[in-house]
Design an enzyme around this catalytic site. Structure first.
Site, PDB file in Angstrom:
ATOM      1  N   ASN A  27       0.906  -1.229  -0.013  1.00 18.05           N
ATOM      2  CA  ASN A  27       0.228  -0.152   0.108  1.00 18.05           C
ATOM      3  C   ASN A  27       1.028   1.198  -0.078  1.00 18.05           C
ATOM      4  OD1 ASN A  27      -1.490   2.132   1.103  1.00 18.05           O
ATOM      5  ND2 ASN A  27      -3.388   0.856   1.019  1.00 18.05           N
ATOM      6  N   SER A  50      -5.507  -0.475  -2.359  1.00 26.05           N
ATOM      7  CA  SER A  50      -5.874   0.672  -2.307  1.00 26.05           C
ATOM      8  C   SER A  50      -6.798   0.555  -1.134  1.00 26.05           C
ATOM      9  CB  SER A  50      -6.481   1.162  -3.614  1.00 26.05           C
ATOM     10  OG  SER A  50      -6.714   2.549  -3.586  1.00 26.05           O
ATOM     11  N   GLU A  51      -6.822   1.141   0.053  1.00 32.47           N
ATOM     12  CA  GLU A  51      -7.530   1.093   1.130  1.00 32.47           C
ATOM     13  C   GLU A  51      -9.074   1.087   0.934  1.00 32.47           C
ATOM     14  OE1 GLU A  51      -5.186   3.098   1.120  1.00 32.47           O
ATOM     15  OE2 GLU A  51      -5.414   4.850   2.499  1.00 32.47           O
ATOM     16  N   ASN A  52      -9.293   2.023  -0.017  1.00 36.30           N
ATOM     17  CA  ASN A  52     -10.933   2.006  -0.141  1.00 36.30           C
ATOM     18  C   ASN A  52     -11.452   0.890  -0.927  1.00 36.30           C
ATOM     19  OD1 ASN A  52      -9.099   3.009  -2.518  1.00 36.30           O
ATOM     20  ND2 ASN A  52     -11.142   3.683  -3.503  1.00 36.30           N
ATOM     21  N   SER A  92     -11.059  -4.881   3.049  1.00 37.79           N
ATOM     22  CA  SER A  92      -9.717  -4.023   2.867  1.00 37.79           C
ATOM     23  C   SER A  92      -8.974  -3.850   4.304  1.00 37.79           C
ATOM     24  CB  SER A  92     -10.203  -2.762   2.388  1.00 37.79           C
ATOM     25  OG  SER A  92      -9.000  -1.948   1.862  1.00 37.79           O
TER      26      SER A  92
END
Lengths: 221, 218
Positions: A27, A50-52, A92
């Protein structure tokens, strides 16, 4: 010492790209860490998280008509690589906190010799919120900090003890700046590499933290 | 079958002082039509539970500009400068929480759990006033469930039961927020008949949805 911030960023990001392991999930934080993607060696397979909500983050494929249903953690349109997959916030952050994320690269306001990180808040001035940063730093197996060695006032960002509110305690593994590569060890902060245009003395002079100089010093940049 | 309503009808009974979860991540997967309808409806003194406050002048930011919000619980407000402005002026209250914790607190509520134990926020300001729990030698923070009166969430395709497909990175916190509210309103790009969604492909189970609205701007 470099003075141009673009060249500093390039040096820092190139060095961090070398640090990423083949076949790992990584990340990259918003800002400078994002640029690390530009320098990943072609012979390595790295999947970006992608943390979303997806793996396989790549730059937007169609600049003229970007797909606004695929955005990065900063809300900018991006694309998904083959082998990537979409999921919701629960999955996530299970990936992040559960130890399934190999490496996270983040910027910092301050780091100290115990591996404490401050990167989300300047009381009274800047309080944007931590977003996913606290989870990333606590959960990722390896935490790399990408930042300029000195702040805008020319003061060391690598301290004996952080003065700003912490993002996490004792979680940082490696700090890469335009001057040096430093590893957080039980004994203290180990200076492992210095940039091609500096000296150990200069790095010491620009670093508030106590440095242990590696016997196997290397040069980068 | 779940009632299908216009956005205006879907929000008409929301009283002042309600707590509303709003899905979306920087406007991606954000229920624009429901927000616009709520703006017209006029409810005020709202508490919003959101990932972020987006960019100024769009979506959720409009409620802030219109002075309808009393409190915001969010993970990030940095890209909408008006939030900090109103916060510092004492016009609104803001509580910032880690993103993974937001998701898990919603889940705890929706899943009937008394809270969750997380290492995130330990030894930071986030732990202030919270109970710590020792499990097998490691300390965690006890984070309590987050409840809302309403949730505004999005989908791409939903059937008449509210079973829904939420495409690409629009999922974000929409699914877990749908679980956590008493009354979840689904804003979907398209509604199909029962049987129109492959049961293996739904991201959201219709049981979490109370009503639906069809809108193409989200």
């Amino acid at each position: 010492m470099l003075t141009d911030s673009k060249l500093k960023r390039e040096r820092i990001c190139k060095r961090i790209a070398q640090e990423l392991e083949d076949n790992s999930l990584v990340n990259l934080g918003i800002g400078m860490p994002t640029l690390v993607a530009n320098y990943i060696p072609k012979d390595k397979t790295i999947l970006l998280h992608s943390e979303n909500g997806f793996t396989g983050l790549i730059p937007a494929e169609n600049h003229d008509h970007p797909d606004m249903d695929i955005v990065n953690a900063g809300g900018a349109p991006v694309s998904i690589a083959k082998g990537g997959v979409f999921f919701d916030s629960l999955t996530s952050f299970s990936i992040i906190r559960g130890g399934h994320l190999h490496t996270t690269v983040l910027g910092a306001l301050e780091v100290d010799q115990k591996g404490n990180l401050a990167n989300y808040k300047i009381p009274g001035k800047m309080v944007p919120g931590m977003g996913g940063a606290m989870d990333l730093v606590v959960g990722a197996r390896k935490v790399i900090i990408a930042m300029e060695h000195l702040n805008k006032k020319g003061e060391s960002k690598i301290l004996k003890k952080c003065s700003l509110p912490l993002t996490a305690k004792g979680e940082v593994d490696l700090i890469v700046t335009d001057l040096a590569v430093m590893r957080v060890t039980r004994e203290g902060l180990l200076l492992e590499e210095i940039a091609i245009d500096t000296t150990v003395e200069e790095v010491r002079a620009h670093t508030d933290a106590d440095l242990i100089v590696s016997e196997n010093m290397k040069v980068f940049g | 079958m779940k009632p299908i309503q216009t956005p205006q009808k879907a929000v008409q009974d929301i009283p002042d002082g309600s707590t509303i979860m709003v899905g979306g991540f920087m406007h991606c997967g954000h229920p624009f039509a429901l927000i616009d309808a709520l703006l017209l409806q006029g409810a005020k003194n709202l508490t919003l539970i959101v990932n972020d406050m987006g960019f100024p002048g769009k979506g959720i930011g409009k409620l802030l500009e219109a002075g309808r919000i009393r409190k915001i619980i969010a993970t990030h407000i940095g890209l909408n400068p008006l939030v900090a402005e109103k916060w510092h002026a004492g016009e609104i209250e803001v509580e910032l929480i880690p993103q993974g914790t937001l998701a898990e607190r919603c889940r705890a509520q929706g899943a009937g759990l008394g809270g969750i134990l997380t290492p995130t926020g330990m030894n930071t300001e986030v732990e202030d006033g919270k109970q710590k729990v020792l499990v097998d030698g490691k300390e965690y923070l006890l984070e309590k469930p987050l409840h809302a009166d309403y949730a505004f969430v999005v989908a791409d395709v939903a059937d008449r039961f509210g079973n829904a497909i939420i495409s690409k990175s629009r999922k974000n916190c929409n699914i877990v927020m749908a679980m956590a509210a008493d009354n979840t309103i689904l804003e979907t790009r398209r509604i199909v008949d029962v049987g129109g969604i492959d049961p293996d492909m739904a991201h959201l189970c219709g049981v979490f949805v109370q009503s639906m609205t069809e809108a193409n701007q989200c």
